[in-house]
Design a protein around this motif. Structure first.
Motif, PDB file in Angstrom:
ATOM      1  N   HIS A 159      36.613  51.101  47.783  1.00 45.53           N
ATOM      2  CA  HIS A 159      37.662  50.092  47.810  1.00 45.53           C
ATOM      3  C   HIS A 159      37.451  49.103  46.664  1.00 45.53           C
ATOM      4  O   HIS A 159      36.660  48.162  46.765  1.00 45.53           O
ATOM      5  CB  HIS A 159      37.669  49.382  49.153  1.00 45.53           C
ATOM      6  N   ASP A 213      39.154  46.744  45.476  1.00 47.65           N
ATOM      7  CA  ASP A 213      39.596  45.362  45.652  1.00 47.65           C
ATOM      8  C   ASP A 213      38.981  44.688  46.881  1.00 47.65           C
ATOM      9  O   ASP A 213      39.490  43.678  47.351  1.00 47.65           O
ATOM     10  CB  ASP A 213      41.126  45.301  45.745  1.00 47.65           C
ATOM     11  N   MET A 269      38.452  56.484  44.673  1.00 47.02           N
ATOM     12  CA  MET A 269      38.969  55.129  44.486  1.00 47.02           C
ATOM     13  C   MET A 269      40.110  54.822  45.443  1.00 47.02           C
ATOM     14  O   MET A 269      41.053  55.598  45.566  1.00 47.02           O
ATOM     15  CB  MET A 269      39.440  54.953  43.037  1.00 47.02           C
ATOM     16  N   TYR A 270      40.010  53.645  46.075  1.00 46.05           N
ATOM     17  CA  TYR A 270      41.050  53.145  46.977  1.00 46.05           C
ATOM     18  C   TYR A 270      41.475  51.755  46.514  1.00 46.05           C
ATOM     19  O   TYR A 270      40.651  50.958  46.039  1.00 46.05           O
ATOM     20  CB  TYR A 270      40.520  53.039  48.411  1.00 46.05           C
ATOM     21  N   VAL A 271      42.762  51.450  46.665  1.00 49.32           N
ATOM     22  CA  VAL A 271      43.314  50.124  46.386  1.00 49.32           C
ATOM     23  C   VAL A 271      44.316  49.805  47.487  1.00 49.32           C
ATOM     24  O   VAL A 271      45.113  50.669  47.873  1.00 49.32           O
ATOM     25  CB  VAL A 271      44.002  50.067  45.002  1.00 49.32           C
ATOM     26  N   ASP A 272      44.271  48.577  47.985  1.00 51.87           N
ATOM     27  CA  ASP A 272      45.155  48.163  49.079  1.00 51.87           C
ATOM     28  C   ASP A 272      45.005  49.068  50.294  1.00 51.87           C
ATOM     29  O   ASP A 272      45.980  49.339  51.011  1.00 51.87           O
ATOM     30  CB  ASP A 272      46.627  48.150  48.628  1.00 51.87           C
ATOM     31  N   ASN A 284      43.969  55.551  45.491  1.00 52.84           N
ATOM     32  CA  ASN A 284      44.599  55.040  44.278  1.00 52.84           C
ATOM     33  C   ASN A 284      45.527  56.085  43.661  1.00 52.84           C
ATOM     34  O   ASN A 284      45.138  57.231  43.436  1.00 52.84           O
ATOM     35  CB  ASN A 284      43.519  54.648  43.261  1.00 52.84           C
ATOM     36  N   GLN A 285      46.752  55.674  43.372  1.00 54.79           N
ATOM     37  CA  GLN A 285      47.721  56.540  42.705  1.00 54.79           C
ATOM     38  C   GLN A 285      48.052  56.035  41.306  1.00 54.79           C
ATOM     39  O   GLN A 285      48.904  56.611  40.629  1.00 54.79           O
ATOM     40  CB  GLN A 285      49.007  56.611  43.537  1.00 54.79           C
ATOM     41  N   ASN A 286      47.395  54.973  40.900  1.00 51.08           N
ATOM     42  CA  ASN A 286      47.663  54.359  39.601  1.00 51.08           C
ATOM     43  C   ASN A 286      46.805  55.026  38.532  1.00 51.08           C
ATOM     44  O   ASN A 286      45.568  54.935  38.571  1.00 51.08           O
ATOM     45  CB  ASN A 286      47.359  52.856  39.680  1.00 51.08           C
ATOM     46  N   LEU A 308      44.349  52.712  36.770  1.00 56.96           N
ATOM     47  CA  LEU A 308      43.158  52.335  37.522  1.00 56.96           C
ATOM     48  C   LEU A 308      42.182  53.492  37.669  1.00 56.96           C
ATOM     49  O   LEU A 308      41.030  53.274  38.026  1.00 56.96           O
ATOM     50  CB  LEU A 308      43.546  51.815  38.904  1.00 56.96           C
ATOM     51  N   ALA A 352      38.941  50.298  36.471  1.00 55.34           N
ATOM     52  CA  ALA A 352      38.483  50.173  37.855  1.00 55.34           C
ATOM     53  C   ALA A 352      37.341  49.159  37.955  1.00 55.34           C
ATOM     54  O   ALA A 352      37.309  48.321  38.864  1.00 55.34           O
ATOM     55  CB  ALA A 352      38.022  51.531  38.375  1.00 55.34           C
TER      56      ALA A 352
END
Length: 499
Positions: free
Chosen positions: A316, A318, A354-357, A361-363, A366, A372
């Protein structure tokens, strides 16, 4: 005739004299009414000041923002297929999971670029390269408050930039014995226990340019830290700083009354691991606790399947480590560091996803390791800053990256750091700004302090483990970690001074 000639000559001389007197009188009269030359000289005196009377303390944080190249691009990292330059700071790290991989250093690294352009919501930029490649990052130029510059006030009321100064000989060094500090110091970092023949690197101390750094005295330090907890959270360079401080406050002696407080912080050896995920020790006389928690990336790592040891792990980007959320209220001093595990080899080897929110992660931007890393560094600095109002006793620091010194190749291609001559590349740091602009920019505008050790450590390539590590593989040199006693002791002296 002769007499007449003489009289005419005297008359001319008198006329010239009288004319000169009249002219001088007119000049003086004009000068008194409008002293033009005096005005010019006075103006120049106001514009040109001797450097030795320049009072840095008189400059406000607004003036500091006007310094040129505040966000000058700084290449802190090189990818493994690029040649290593002497002045380049690059990232590598040893494995933190098993003893058998302790000395194997991965170094697929990213580049960082800092610019004055406006920062998007996530500090990344468009990049059309493949996902496995590293990207550059543009971070907003945020105004710099004095509390975040790593500068403190000395007794003379002048701002002290502890990162600016020079290395000087001090025969009273080292601060502890590399032979005796066995309870606190790992064998692989105790160069006195190896076959290394030269230890001149132990006899230097750091002298800041603008003030005197207080001498570290262990009993005085413990008294100042009475009823306080000091927490190091980061990678193995953070663990080196932790072990260094433990040796410094004990004088390298095995003090039986020092208590193991690891269980109070959930610090234990994970199943199958060769060592715990951290240590905590308490000095009962002053009730001072010093601990270290291993978090190489400073983000929250959560196994996707807790019942499967081979499960992928959600990284994560963030979120701060859960350890920080759980125990932050117990800390009085917090020192964070990260950097050397942010490479593609580490991410893949650890099965990090990788995870975001809270979602994968789909960005594409990032997915770049550099982006990252920068998102995480900014996120954790912002989070800690947000916690400070509710933890008024806490003083937080973000330590800049510790440089490596591989020359003539990488760790696995013959790279070495065999220089044993101290200060062969210079002894002085004269720059005002940090060499690690990524972390320096992350703490700007926050109350998180910058512990800036990058440039001063860059000068000390002779202080690494090199080929003398007890367990180093044949032909592989450790030019990332430091001999102890050694350079990390100075990091702790600067930390103590800033406290």
């Amino acid at each position: 005739m002769k007499g007449g000639t003489i009289q005419r000559g005297r008359g001319k001389h008198f006329s010239f004299t009288l004319l000169a007197v009249v002219c001088m009188t007119v000049f003086l009269w004009s000068y008194e009414r409008r002293p033009v030359f005096t005005n010019i000289i006075t103006s120049q005196d106001h514009l040109i000041l001797p450097s030795d009377v320049f009072d840095v303390a008189s400059h406000t944080s607004g003036d500091l923002n006007k310094l040129e190249d505040l966000n000058k691009p700084v290449d802190l990292n090189k990818s493994e297929d690029q040649p290593v330059q002497e002045s380049t700071l690059v990232n590598i790290e040893t494995e933190e999971t098993t003893e058998t991989t302790e000395q194997h250093i991965f170094n697929i690294e990213n580049k960082e670029e800092i610019d004055d352009k406006k920062k998007p919501q996530i500090p990344v930029v468009e990049n059309t390269e493949p996902l496995a490649e590293e990207s550059s990052v543009i971070i907003e130029d945020v105004r710099v408050p004095q509390a975040s510059t790593g500068k403190n006030f000395s007794s003379g009321n002048k701002v002290c930039n502890y990162a600016k100064g020079r290395w000087v000989v001090d025969k009273r060094r080292p601060l502890y014995s590399g032979f005796k500090c066995k309870r606190w110091l790992s064998d692989m970092w105790a160069c006195r226990l190896t076959q290394r023949p030269e230890f001149g690197y132990e006899t230097y101390k750091w002298q800041p340019a603008n003030c005197d750094m207080p001498e570290f005295e262990r009993s005085a330090f413990l008294k100042r830290m009475q009823d306080k907890t000091i927490a190091f959270v980061g990678d193995s360079l953070g663990r080196q700083q932790f072990q260094s401080l433990m040796c410094m406050v004990t004088g390298g002696e095995d003090i039986p009354e020092v208590q193991d407080a690891g269980k109070e912080y959930g610090l234990s050896a994970p199943h199958g691991a060769a060592r715990p995920n951290g240590w905590a020790f308490r000095f009962p006389e002053t009730n001072t606790t010093i601990l270290y928690y291993w978090s190489s990336c400073l983000c929250d790592l959560v196994p996707l399947n807790s019942n499967d040891p081979a499960s992928e792990v959600a990284m994560h980007l963030d979120r701060p480590p859960s350890f920080l959320k759980q125990y932050l209220h117990q800390f009085d001093v917090l020192i964070l560091n990260t950097g050397h595990h942010w490479n593609r080899g580490k991410v893949n080897a650890n099965r990090w996803v990788m995870y975001v929110d809270g979602k994968p992660n789909q960005n594409r931007r990032l997915a770049m390791i550099g982006n990252a890393k920068n998102l995480t560094i900014h996120s954790v600095a912002k989070w800690v800053d947000s916690q400070l109002p509710s933890h008024p006793r806490l003083k937080a620091f973000f330590r800049t990256i510790s440089p490596r010194h591989f020359f003539n190749g990488e760790w696995n291609t013959g790279g070495s750091c065999e220089n044993t001559t101290p200060l062969a590349r210079g002894s002085e740091v004269s720059q005002e700004e940090s060499s690690d602009q990524v972390i320096a920019n992350a703490v700007k505008g926050t109350k998180v302090n910058l512990l800036d050790i990058t440039a001063l450590s860059q000068l000390r390539d002779e202080g690494h483990i090199s080929r003398y590590s007890v367990k180093a593989s044949s032909g592989v040199q450790d030019c990332l970690h430091w001999c102890l006693p050694g350079i990390p002791d100075t990091w702790n002296e600067i930390l103590a001074a800033q406290l």
